[in-house]
Design a protein around this motif. Structure first.
Motif, mmCIF file in Angstrom:
data_model
loop_
_atom_site.group_PDB
_atom_site.id
_atom_site.type_symbol
_atom_site.label_atom_id
_atom_site.label_comp_id
_atom_site.label_asym_id
_atom_site.label_seq_id
_atom_site.Cartn_x
_atom_site.Cartn_y
_atom_site.Cartn_z
ATOM 1 N N LEU B 302 0.842 -1.196 0.000
ATOM 2 C CA LEU B 302 0.000 0.000 0.000
ATOM 3 C C LEU B 302 0.876 1.245 0.000
ATOM 4 N N VAL B 303 0.417 2.262 -0.722
ATOM 5 C CA VAL B 303 1.132 3.541 -0.744
ATOM 6 C C VAL B 303 0.143 4.620 -0.332
ATOM 7 N N ASP B 304 0.440 5.278 0.765
ATOM 8 C CA ASP B 304 -0.461 6.324 1.290
ATOM 9 C C ASP B 304 -1.889 5.802 1.404
ATOM 10 N N GLY B 305 -2.031 4.569 1.826
ATOM 11 C CA GLY B 305 -3.359 3.988 2.023
ATOM 12 C C GLY B 305 -4.036 3.559 0.735
ATOM 13 N N GLU B 306 -3.344 3.620 -0.385
ATOM 14 C CA GLU B 306 -3.951 3.240 -1.667
ATOM 15 C C GLU B 306 -3.248 2.020 -2.266
ATOM 16 N N ILE B 307 -4.010 1.294 -3.102
ATOM 17 C CA ILE B 307 -3.463 0.095 -3.747
ATOM 18 C C ILE B 307 -2.904 0.490 -5.109
ATOM 19 N N PRO B 308 -1.612 0.293 -5.324
ATOM 20 C CA PRO B 308 -1.040 0.627 -6.640
ATOM 21 C C PRO B 308 -1.349 -0.458 -7.673
ATOM 22 N N PHE B 309 -1.103 -0.131 -8.934
ATOM 23 C CA PHE B 309 -1.379 -1.043 -10.058
ATOM 24 C C PHE B 309 -0.485 -2.274 -10.005
ATOM 25 N N ALA B 310 0.704 -2.123 -9.468
ATOM 26 C CA ALA B 310 1.639 -3.238 -9.290
ATOM 27 C C ALA B 310 2.486 -2.921 -8.063
ATOM 28 N N LYS B 311 3.245 -3.886 -7.618
ATOM 29 C CA LYS B 311 3.960 -3.672 -6.355
ATOM 30 C C LYS B 311 5.099 -2.665 -6.486
ATOM 31 N N ASP B 312 5.610 -2.499 -7.710
ATOM 32 C CA ASP B 312 6.641 -1.495 -7.950
ATOM 33 C C ASP B 312 6.616 -1.139 -9.437
#
Lengths: 139, 349
Positions: B302-312
């Protein structure tokens, strides 16, 4: 096609012409259920040898199985739970049946997530502690 | 004396008889096949250095041995030409690496299939389509290379639909999915160069994917394109949202790629931009899918409480393919734990 005429859209504008053409074409093929051609000296269907795409042997036939236990009574049984919804339900029933019906004395459960593999240290621990193991995939 | 050891059957030399024989025994994908005669199979075996008994491993879950002979029999059936054979062999070699997790792909309910991306001069030698209609019909190399892989997974891996292959719905890409990168019209270095190969090497990359989703925007504005692209990529039902280990594939048409490149976007910068902007609020998932993410340990992505499209950013694969017209790109989600792998075609195993 020995005697069939070539179909030409220009020459077969009516349905009847087209039907006659189809009939002629069909007549030039050997009916798969009719082997009377064998005695008429007509075109003979040759044979071909084809290779099979499947394996003649599979790994399963070469695997060395772990020693089987004669009875589960007094045994320790391992269960690998892959954490799918169904497996989480089934595992409780496994525990009950193994203990109540088969006299299993201890159960070692290892949970993994979905399609992940059981880590090697956990595999080794189960091999050391357990007499038998169930790999559960409830999907 | 023959070099080939496969079981043989004597059939009427009639295409209908041959096709019905293979179909009735569950040895096809439902489409007609070319009869795998010894003469045809040998032509494929001769196309590579290895002998017919050389094996690349076993194809799970049936664990049939992937010998050159068996791979060739299936490639003949698929309608391949011998010059395609090295690509099939290299792709299969990669797919049999444990990291590819073929054992997980074969029986899954997920509509998952291997996608082959081909780079290098071999694309031209075998007339592999990289341009207009790259994922569509009409090209023998694209159609039959991907189909050969499917037949191998069926016949050597035992992935019979409905029995071992438990795909809930499947998708048409499971028949065949092989594309070439449009290196000539791409503004960036070829996809395989970014993966450590030189531009003159022939390379096939394999990655497990779901069905493609069209992303249409005929704007000439890079801001517009990025807005459409990033917002099209993320939705709660796609596999890579719940399965953060995956490597989704974006196939940009060359015009979209050029507009973005002209605005200063390298492939790496575009990956970073998508990672930053294509995100789903954490509460956008159902309880069940959120639970799966927690079970997978994906919360750490999670980044800033959001789910990114891929892990990196590097896990977002960007390939340039298709024609210059129409403004259509696409992406293929990926619910696969396996890694994306590349192999040199004709390279040493």
């Amino acid at each position: 096609l020995h005697n069939a005429t070539l179909y030409s859209p220009d020459a077969a504008e009516t349905t009847a012409d087209f039907a006659a053409h189809c009939s002629a074409v069909r007549g030039s093929y050997r009916d798969a259920t009719d082997d009377s051609w064998r005695n008429r000296g007509e075109r003979v269907t040759n044979k071909i040898s084809v290779l099979m795409p499947y394996p003649e042997q599979t790994h399963t036939t070469e695997l060395r199985l772990a020693p089987r236990v004669d009875s589960l009574r007094g045994c320790t049984v391992g269960i690998v739970n892959n954490s799918w919804h169904c497996m989480n339900l089934i595992v409780d029933e496994y525990r009950r049946v193994l203990v109540e019906t088969y006299g299993v004395t201890d159960i070692v459960e290892k949970r993994i997530s979905a399609a992940q593999k059981l880590p090697v240290p956990d595999v080794e621990e189960m091999a050391t502690r357990c007499d038998a193991a169930i790999v559960g995939i409830g999907n | 004396m023959t070099l080939l050891t496969s079981t043989r059957e004597l059939l009427d030399d009639d295409s209908e008889v041959v096709n019905q024989y293979f179909y009735d025994r569950g040895l096809t994908d439902g489409l007609p096949v070319i009869a795998p005669t010894e003469e045809r199979v040998l032509r494929f075996v001769e196309a590579i250095e290895h002998g017919p008994s050389h094996s690349f491993g076993r194809v799970p879950p049936l664990n049939g041995l992937a010998t050159i002979e068996k791979i060739a029999v299936n490639a003949v059936m698929a309608g391949c030409r011998p010059e395609y054979f090295p690509i099939i062999v290299a792709a299969l070699e990669a797919m049999l690496e444990p990291e590819f997790e073929l054992a997980g792909m074969q029986p899954t309910t997920n509509p998952l299939t291997p996608m082959l991306v081909v780079n290098g001069p071999i694309r031209h030698r075998i007339r592999l389509n990289c341009g207009t209609g790259v994922m569509g019909p009409g090209w023998q190399a694209n159609a039959t290379i991907g189909r050969a892989i499917r037949l191998i997974l069926l016949n050597l891996g035992g992935a019979s639909p409905g029995e071992v292959d438990k795909c809930t719905q499947g998708f048409v890409g499971k028949y065949s999915l092989c594309i070439g990168e449009n290196e000539e019209e791409s503004p960036w270095e070829p996809f395989h160069v970014g993966r450590g190969f030189s531009s003159d090497q022939d390379v096939v990359t394999v990655v497990g994917v779901n069905a493609s989703t069209n992303i249409h925007d005929s704007s000439a504005s890079w801001e517009d394109l990025l807005k459409t692209l990033t917002r099209s990529l993320i939705s709660p039902g796609t596999a890579n949202v719940a399965d953060s280990y995956s490597t989704p594939v974006i196939v940009l048409n060359p015009l979209h790629a050029r507009i973005l490149a002209d605005a200063g976007f390298s492939r790496e910068r575009l990956q970073a931009h998508i990672y930053e902007h294509a995100r789903l609020p954490a509460d956008g998932l159902s309880n069940r899918r959120a639970h799966l993410r927690r079970e997978d340990g994906a919360e750490r992505f999670l980044v800033d409480g959001e789910i990114p499209f891929a892990k990196d950013p590097l896990s977002i694969l960007i390939v340039v393919a298709g024609g210059m017209q129409g403004g259509h790109s696409c992406y293929l989600p990926n619910g696969h734990y396996g890694h994306v792998l590349s192999r040199e075609v004709g390279g040493q195993p």
